[in-house]
Motif scaffolding. Structure first.
Motif, PDB file in Angstrom:
ATOM      1  N   PHE A 152      -6.644  10.470  12.899  1.00 12.92           N
ATOM      2  CA  PHE A 152      -5.604  11.014  12.021  1.00 12.92           C
ATOM      3  C   PHE A 152      -4.254  11.080  12.737  1.00 12.92           C
ATOM      4  O   PHE A 152      -3.217  10.673  12.184  1.00 12.92           O
ATOM      5  N   LEU A 153      -4.246  11.566  13.981  1.00 10.28           N
ATOM      6  CA  LEU A 153      -2.982  11.709  14.712  1.00 10.28           C
ATOM      7  C   LEU A 153      -2.382  10.357  15.068  1.00 10.28           C
ATOM      8  O   LEU A 153      -1.155  10.192  15.071  1.00 10.28           O
ATOM      9  N   SER A 154      -3.246   9.353  15.349  1.00  7.28           N
ATOM     10  CA  SER A 154      -2.709   8.011  15.628  1.00  7.28           C
ATOM     11  C   SER A 154      -2.057   7.440  14.372  1.00  7.28           C
ATOM     12  O   SER A 154      -0.989   6.818  14.429  1.00  7.28           O
ATOM     13  N   GLY A 155      -2.681   7.662  13.211  1.00  8.08           N
ATOM     14  CA  GLY A 155      -2.092   7.215  11.946  1.00  8.08           C
ATOM     15  C   GLY A 155      -0.807   7.949  11.633  1.00  8.08           C
ATOM     16  O   GLY A 155       0.174   7.341  11.164  1.00  8.08           O
ATOM     17  N   LEU A 156      -0.779   9.243  11.892  1.00  7.17           N
ATOM     18  CA  LEU A 156       0.416  10.037  11.640  1.00  7.17           C
ATOM     19  C   LEU A 156       1.571   9.596  12.546  1.00  7.17           C
ATOM     20  O   LEU A 156       2.730   9.534  12.116  1.00  7.17           O
ATOM     21  N   ALA A 157       1.226   9.262  13.801  1.00  8.45           N
ATOM     22  CA  ALA A 157       2.257   8.787  14.732  1.00  8.45           C
ATOM     23  C   ALA A 157       2.844   7.456  14.256  1.00  8.45           C
ATOM     24  O   ALA A 157       4.069   7.249  14.300  1.00  8.45           O
ATOM     25  N   PHE A 177     -19.457  -1.480  20.460  1.00  5.03           N
ATOM     26  CA  PHE A 177     -18.149  -2.013  20.060  1.00  5.03           C
ATOM     27  C   PHE A 177     -18.201  -2.798  18.745  1.00  5.03           C
ATOM     28  O   PHE A 177     -17.405  -2.517  17.831  1.00  5.03           O
ATOM     29  N   PRO A 178     -19.088  -3.787  18.589  1.00  5.50           N
ATOM     30  CA  PRO A 178     -19.081  -4.576  17.343  1.00  5.50           C
ATOM     31  C   PRO A 178     -19.347  -3.707  16.108  1.00  5.50           C
ATOM     32  O   PRO A 178     -18.703  -3.894  15.067  1.00  5.50           O
ATOM     33  N   ARG A 179     -20.289  -2.755  16.228  1.00  6.78           N
ATOM     34  CA  ARG A 179     -20.619  -1.906  15.083  1.00  6.78           C
ATOM     35  C   ARG A 179     -19.435  -1.005  14.729  1.00  6.78           C
ATOM     36  O   ARG A 179     -19.120  -0.814  13.555  1.00  6.78           O
ATOM     37  N   MET A 180     -18.774  -0.452  15.741  1.00 11.14           N
ATOM     38  CA  MET A 180     -17.628   0.418  15.493  1.00 11.14           C
ATOM     39  C   MET A 180     -16.488  -0.351  14.826  1.00 11.14           C
ATOM     40  O   MET A 180     -15.849   0.155  13.882  1.00 11.14           O
ATOM     41  N   LEU A 181     -16.230  -1.582  15.295  1.00  9.51           N
ATOM     42  CA  LEU A 181     -15.165  -2.398  14.713  1.00  9.51           C
ATOM     43  C   LEU A 181     -15.465  -2.729  13.257  1.00  9.51           C
ATOM     44  O   LEU A 181     -14.587  -2.661  12.385  1.00  9.51           O
ATOM     45  N   ALA A 182     -16.735  -3.068  12.979  1.00 10.99           N
ATOM     46  CA  ALA A 182     -17.131  -3.392  11.605  1.00 10.99           C
ATOM     47  C   ALA A 182     -16.976  -2.173  10.695  1.00 10.99           C
ATOM     48  O   ALA A 182     -16.510  -2.295   9.548  1.00 10.99           O
ATOM     49  N   LEU A 183     -17.330  -0.992  11.185  1.00 13.27           N
ATOM     50  CA  LEU A 183     -17.221   0.229  10.377  1.00 13.27           C
ATOM     51  C   LEU A 183     -15.759   0.607  10.143  1.00 13.27           C
ATOM     52  O   LEU A 183     -15.400   1.095   9.060  1.00 13.27           O
ATOM     53  N   TRP A 184     -14.911   0.405  11.161  1.00  9.86           N
ATOM     54  CA  TRP A 184     -13.482   0.687  11.008  1.00  9.86           C
ATOM     55  C   TRP A 184     -12.858  -0.270   9.992  1.00  9.86           C
ATOM     56  O   TRP A 184     -12.058   0.149   9.145  1.00  9.86           O
ATOM     57  N   ALA A 185     -13.277  -1.535  10.049  1.00  7.42           N
ATOM     58  CA  ALA A 185     -12.811  -2.503   9.049  1.00  7.42           C
ATOM     59  C   ALA A 185     -13.330  -2.146   7.665  1.00  7.42           C
ATOM     60  O   ALA A 185     -12.610  -2.258   6.655  1.00  7.42           O
ATOM     61  N   TYR A 243       2.367   1.845  -0.971  1.00  8.08           N
ATOM     62  CA  TYR A 243       2.097   2.039   0.457  1.00  8.08           C
ATOM     63  C   TYR A 243       2.372   0.752   1.231  1.00  8.08           C
ATOM     64  O   TYR A 243       2.206  -0.358   0.714  1.00  8.08           O
ATOM     65  N   SER A 244       2.785   0.920   2.497  1.00  9.83           N
ATOM     66  CA  SER A 244       3.137  -0.215   3.350  1.00  9.83           C
ATOM     67  C   SER A 244       1.889  -0.860   3.947  1.00  9.83           C
ATOM     68  O   SER A 244       1.111  -0.207   4.658  1.00  9.83           O
ATOM     69  N   ARG A 245       1.705  -2.156   3.650  1.00  9.28           N
ATOM     70  CA  ARG A 245       0.572  -2.877   4.237  1.00  9.28           C
ATOM     71  C   ARG A 245       0.734  -3.008   5.750  1.00  9.28           C
ATOM     72  O   ARG A 245      -0.242  -2.953   6.498  1.00  9.28           O
ATOM     73  N   LEU A 246       1.966  -3.216   6.196  1.00  6.88           N
ATOM     74  CA  LEU A 246       2.212  -3.358   7.634  1.00  6.88           C
ATOM     75  C   LEU A 246       1.860  -2.071   8.377  1.00  6.88           C
ATOM     76  O   LEU A 246       1.270  -2.097   9.458  1.00  6.88           O
ATOM     77  N   LEU A 247       2.225  -0.927   7.777  1.00  9.57           N
ATOM     78  CA  LEU A 247       1.903   0.364   8.409  1.00  9.57           C
ATOM     79  C   LEU A 247       0.394   0.502   8.597  1.00  9.57           C
ATOM     80  O   LEU A 247      -0.078   0.879   9.680  1.00  9.57           O
ATOM     81  N   PHE A 248      -0.380   0.174   7.563  1.00  6.70           N
ATOM     82  CA  PHE A 248      -1.840   0.303   7.673  1.00  6.70           C
ATOM     83  C   PHE A 248      -2.415  -0.747   8.615  1.00  6.70           C
ATOM     84  O   PHE A 248      -3.424  -0.497   9.293  1.00  6.70           O
ATOM     85  N   GLY A 249      -1.753  -1.913   8.680  1.00  5.33           N
ATOM     86  CA  GLY A 249      -2.198  -2.928   9.643  1.00  5.33           C
ATOM     87  C   GLY A 249      -2.008  -2.456  11.077  1.00  5.33           C
ATOM     88  O   GLY A 249      -2.893  -2.651  11.937  1.00  5.33           O
ATOM     89  N   ILE A 250      -0.858  -1.825  11.338  1.00  4.07           N
ATOM     90  CA  ILE A 250      -0.605  -1.278  12.686  1.00  4.07           C
ATOM     91  C   ILE A 250      -1.603  -0.162  12.995  1.00  4.07           C
ATOM     92  O   ILE A 250      -2.134  -0.070  14.098  1.00  4.07           O
ATOM     93  N   PHE A 304      -4.583   0.152  11.842  1.00  9.21           N
ATOM     94  CA  PHE A 304      -5.898  -0.443  12.092  1.00  9.21           C
ATOM     95  C   PHE A 304      -6.049  -0.798  13.574  1.00  9.21           C
ATOM     96  O   PHE A 304      -7.078  -0.505  14.199  1.00  9.21           O
ATOM     97  N   VAL A 305      -5.014  -1.415  14.149  1.00  6.66           N
ATOM     98  CA  VAL A 305      -5.071  -1.826  15.559  1.00  6.66           C
ATOM     99  C   VAL A 305      -4.969  -0.613  16.491  1.00  6.66           C
ATOM    100  O   VAL A 305      -5.802  -0.417  17.375  1.00  6.66           O
ATOM    101  N   VAL A 306      -3.949   0.200  16.273  1.00 12.48           N
ATOM    102  CA  VAL A 306      -3.703   1.349  17.162  1.00 12.48           C
ATOM    103  C   VAL A 306      -4.854   2.355  17.081  1.00 12.48           C
ATOM    104  O   VAL A 306      -5.338   2.854  18.112  1.00 12.48           O
ATOM    105  N   GLY A 307      -5.298   2.636  15.856  1.00 10.84           N
ATOM    106  CA  GLY A 307      -6.384   3.608  15.679  1.00 10.84           C
ATOM    107  C   GLY A 307      -7.647   3.183  16.395  1.00 10.84           C
ATOM    108  O   GLY A 307      -8.297   3.994  17.068  1.00 10.84           O
ATOM    109  N   PHE A 308      -8.013   1.906  16.283  1.00  5.06           N
ATOM    110  CA  PHE A 308      -9.239   1.445  16.931  1.00  5.06           C
ATOM    111  C   PHE A 308      -9.100   1.442  18.453  1.00  5.06           C
ATOM    112  O   PHE A 308     -10.059   1.750  19.168  1.00  5.06           O
ATOM    113  N   LEU A 309      -7.909   1.071  18.951  1.00  7.73           N
ATOM    114  CA  LEU A 309      -7.705   1.095  20.401  1.00  7.73           C
ATOM    115  C   LEU A 309      -7.876   2.513  20.957  1.00  7.73           C
ATOM    116  O   LEU A 309      -8.529   2.709  21.991  1.00  7.73           O
TER     117      LEU A 309
END
Length: 511
Positions: free
Chosen positions: A64-69, A118-126, A145-152, A154-159
């Motif tokens: 949540f905090l990564s998305g909020l940031a 890792f693979p299972r977590m990535l699949a669940l996040w997707a 809603y911004s697609r780019l924001l949710f795309g960012i 997706f990457v930042v949250g999973f990292l």
């Protein structure tokens, strides 16, 4: 134990009524080796269930905090859809944690191996983002809603999610290595079956079970002194004392379920302890349905008893105690102040009376009460029960005992944690009935101490309060206490707490 087939469990009622030889039931002192081993395990450990539960909250916060940031950096702090974006981010984070939970990603074995997960977590996040996109499409709100924001995100949250798991896995390994997070088990039984059980448990990868020793009534000819590298520390009767010194989580009975009489004899002694009791089904020829078993790794166990009020239930009950104790102290503080003044004016001596009583797991605790007796006639050991018109009781004492005002300082006991607000009432360590200790009157009496004792309890609101002048009264109080332990819930606690003031109007047995 929920979810398991109840037909394969021993009820506490059946165990209590089982007629077993009592030659070994007397208190037996531990040998020096067993006492030293017990002392090593005296410190409490962190429950794996609690650790895993807290980590769910941590990962929700991380996502949540990564998305909020990302939202604040990309669009500015709460400048566009100021409450809608945070709400969607919170829902997405909660959905991800739920999917991870459903896929067993919060099992300790999975938390210890983040790379393998890792693979299972990535699949669940997707999958989380796919479900959010589908929901937005159905509700026709995707254009807001911004697609780019949710795309960012997706990457930042999973990292962040994966990085924190790597750090947490190292922390878990350190806790396991230091003995700070483990389930401590004692095996009851011996011989070849016990050796096979130990080997099977130790083969489990990322096992959180620490075997602390073996107890068996048989001599060294029938049951070797050392089995699979673990010493036999004593008899089953000695195990009772061992488990009260050491912080043991589980007893594993390594006997075939076909030896029903022998198993029941053991359970008759062991069920009074506040631990999980499991019957090893590793070498059993009987085959039950899969849902009848619980597992330690791949080793099947039949659940006999569960430790009452454990893990998150204990957190909920402790929170309940703190909140309502503070309320009780605030509400009754004028009465407590007036009582203290009255006691001082009525007779010489301290306002408070401290008495040693049996607490959780038979530990001795100090309970606070307003002094109701003359100081030179006080009976801290409670060997002599207070009776009607007892000359030892002061004039103020007679009133505050009848109205149970003398118990009000126990709100502080509950706040500090030695008592709970609701539970079996603690008895003085030397309390007697007709020159017999209570545990000599009632078989299984110490099972009352499987939970923390309380300021009020189910027995008290059902009329079993005051003088315990007959064996029948002690038995009935114990029966009500055991019913409470086996049927505990927060709503049950609340019901008892609300009924207590009403039941206190009946003062027939209070003097």
């Amino acid at each position: 134990m929920s979810g398991h087939d109840p037909t394969h469990r021993f009820s506490s009622e059946a165990v209590r009524k089982f007629e077993a030889p009592d030659s070994n039931d007397k208190a037996v002192g531990l040998n020096e080796v067993a006492r030293n081993v017990a002392a090593q395990y005296h410190r409490d450990t962190m429950s794996p269930v609690m650790v895993s539960g807290v980590w769910r909250i941590v990962e929700f916060a991380v996502l949540f905090l990564s998305g909020l940031a990302v939202y604040c950096l990309y669009l500015g702090a709460f400048t566009h859809l100021a409450w809608q974006y945070p709400l969607v981010l919170a829902i997405g984070s909660l959905l991800a944690v739920t999917l991870l939970e459903l896929s067993d990603c919060y099992q300790i074995s999975a938390l210890l191996r983040p790379v393998a997960s890792f693979p299972r977590m990535l699949a669940l996040w997707a999958g989380t983002f796919a479900l959010m996109a589908l929901t937005g499409f159905i509700l026709k709100i995707t254009e807001d809603y911004s697609r780019l924001l949710f795309g960012i995100w997706f990457v930042v949250g999973f990292l962040f999610l994966f990085a924190t798991r790597l750090i947490f896995a190292r922390l878990l390994r350190r806790w396991a290595r230091d003995g700070r997070m483990e389930r401590r088990a004692v095996i009851v039984g011996g011989g070849e079956a016990t050796e096979q059980l130990i080997r099977s448990v130790e083969k489990q990868p990322y096992n959180d079970i620490r075997i602390c020793g073996i107890f068996d009534d048989r001599d060294n000819k029938r049951s070797p002194a050392i089995i699979a590298g673990y010493p036999k520390l004593g008899t089953v009767s000695e195990l009772i004392e061992f488990a009260r010194i050491a912080s043991i989580d589980m007893l594993i009975v390594s006997l075939p379920i076909t030896a029903e009489r022998r198993v029941l004899q053991l359970l008759k002694k062991l069920w009074v302890l506040p631990v999980d009791i499991r019957l090893s089904a590793h070498s059993s020829a009987l085959q039950f349905r899969p849902r009848s078993y619980s597992y330690i790794g791949a080793v099947p166990m039949l659940d006999v008893f569960d430790k009452p009020i454990n893990d998150w239930d204990s957190v909920a009950k402790r929170t309940f105690d703190i909140v309502f104790s503070l309320i009780g102290i605030l509400v009754f503080s004028p009465i407590m102040l007036a009582t203290a003044v009255a006691i001082k004016l009525d007779s010489k001596g301290p306002v408070l009376f401290k008495q040693k009583r049996h607490g959780f797991n038979n530990e001795v605790i100090e309970v606070y009460k307003f002094r109701s007796m003359y100081t030179d006639q006080a009976d801290p050991t409670a060997k002599k029960t207070v009776t009607r018109n007892d000359p030892r009781v002061t004039r103020v004492g007679r009133f505050i005992r009848k109205a149970s005002i003398d118990e009000l300082p126990q709100f502080f006991n509950a706040l500090l944690g030695s008592l709970s607000l609701v539970g079996p009432r603690p008895h003085a360590v030397a309390a007697q009935s007709h020159n017999l200790l209570y545990n000599e009157v009632v078989d299984g009496y110490f099972a009352r101490h499987k939970v923390k004792p309380g300021v009020t309890g189910w027995a008290q609101i059902n009329g079993w309060r005051g003088e315990m002048d007959t064996n029948e009264k002690i038995r009935m109080r114990t029966e009500y206490d055991l019913f409470y332990i086996e049927n505990w819930s927060l709503l049950f606690d609340l019901k008892i707490l609300l009924l207590t003031p009403i039941r206190l109007l009946d003062t027939e047995n209070a003097y």
